[in-house]
Design an enzyme around this catalytic site. Structure first.
Site, PDB file in Angstrom:
ATOM      1  N   LYS A   1       0.732  -1.408   0.165  1.00 17.92           N
ATOM      2  CA  LYS A   1      -0.074  -0.208  -0.105  1.00 17.92           C
ATOM      3  C   LYS A   1       1.027   1.259  -0.065  1.00 17.92           C
ATOM      4  O   LYS A   1       1.802   1.457   1.022  1.00 17.92           O
ATOM      5  CB  LYS A   1      -1.292   0.258   1.435  1.00 17.92           C
ATOM      6  CG  LYS A   1      -2.326   0.846   1.346  1.00 17.92           C
ATOM      7  CD  LYS A   1      -2.915   0.411   2.558  1.00 17.92           C
ATOM      8  CE  LYS A   1      -4.002   0.674   2.413  1.00 17.92           C
ATOM      9  NZ  LYS A   1      -4.902   1.011   3.543  1.00 17.92           N
TER      10      LYS A   1
HETATM   11  O1  G3P Z   1      -9.481   1.684   4.390  1.00 20.89           O
HETATM   12  C1  G3P Z   1      -8.895   2.653   5.057  1.00 20.89           C
HETATM   13  C2  G3P Z   1      -9.708   3.699   6.303  1.00 20.89           C
HETATM   14  O2  G3P Z   1      -8.916   1.967   8.044  1.00 20.89           O
HETATM   15  C3  G3P Z   1      -9.650   4.521   7.381  1.00 20.89           C
HETATM   16  O3  G3P Z   1     -11.367   4.582   7.843  1.00 20.89           O
HETATM   17  O4  G3P Z   1     -12.555   5.562   9.099  1.00 20.89           O
HETATM   18  O5  G3P Z   1     -10.203   6.036   9.321  1.00 20.89           O
HETATM   19  O6  G3P Z   1     -11.453   6.928   8.276  1.00 20.89           O
HETATM   20  P1  G3P Z   1     -11.302   6.209   8.808  1.00 20.89           P
END
Ligand code: G3P
Length: 217
Positions: free
Chosen positions: A83
């Site tokens: 990634k």
């Molecule tokens: O898939 C990406 C994720 O881990 C980020 O999620 O909820 O931190 O924006 P969030």
């Protein structure tokens, strides 16, 4: 549509994997922090549980070091997707690593132009962050829709991996629009089964069954 689990929590991944709900896993530095585990060890354990792609994120900001980190992460298992962030250095690393035959997930995508660049750099997955756009009052689903249109217009094979999914509606909308993959926290995936009418209907059926006085076993 494929379901990836956005987590480095081994127990939660195993639980959903046993149900056949896991086509892959995504991790990031924040999820590694949350797990309290060593990145190489926990990623290896995840790769041993799940057959599909497991994203492990580089942390360098300069292309050459990203590439070295990516090669090291890719050695963990055959199903690692490296990634990289959507920066010019990340795109350079994407091009090199994908030319080497590795799966690459380009993350932190917030615009259709960024998604175009990732596809041209050979990304296996593009990760548009829906929830974080919603956080700033921009509809994250519009981005998924735009990327779907643009990728289809030019037959790009990069898979749209809808990320930063926070709600069950994000999952349904991603499926409707045609995202190839969603990655969601385990609790969101579990909530997909919930419906108040299911609970209400089951309570009625069980109450009526009790009245029959019968048993199946
Ligand atoms: O898939 C990406 C994720 O881990 C980020 O999620 O909820 O931190 O924006 P969030």
């Amino acid at each position: 549509m494929k379901f990836f689990v956005d987590s480095a929590d081994i127990a939660a991944i195993k639980d959903l994997n046993d149900l056949g709900m896991v086509d892959g896993v995504t991790t990031n530095p924040s999820l590694i922090l949350k797990s309290g585990r060593d990145i190489l060890e926990v990623t290896k354990e995840i790769c041993d549980i799940v057959d599909g792609p497991v994203s492990a994120e580089v942390v360098a900001t300069e292309a050459e070091t990203m590439i070295e980190e990516g090669r090291k992460l890719a050695k963990i298992a055959d199903n690692i997707a490296v990634k990289v962030p959507l920066t010019w250095d990340g795109l350079k690393a994407c091009k090199v690593l994908s030319d080497e035959g590795r799966m690459v997930n380009v993350t932190l995508c917030f615009s259709v132009n960024q998604a175009l660049l990732a596809a041209k750099a050979g990304a296996t997955f593009i990760s548009p962050f829906i929830g974080r756009l919603d956080d700033i009052n921009i509809d994250g689903m519009d981005l998924i829709e735009d990327i779907r249109t643009v990728y289809d217009n030019f037959d790009f094979t990069t898979q749209i991996l809808a990320a930063s999914i926070r709600t069950v509606n994000h999952v349904a909308d991603s499926a409707r629009i045609g995202a190839d993959v969603i990655t969601a926290p385990p609790e969101v995936i579990r909530k997909l089964a919930d419906h108040p009418l299911t609970d209400k209907g089951l309570a009625t059926f069980l109450a009526d069954w009790e009245k029959t006085g019968q048993k199946i076993l």
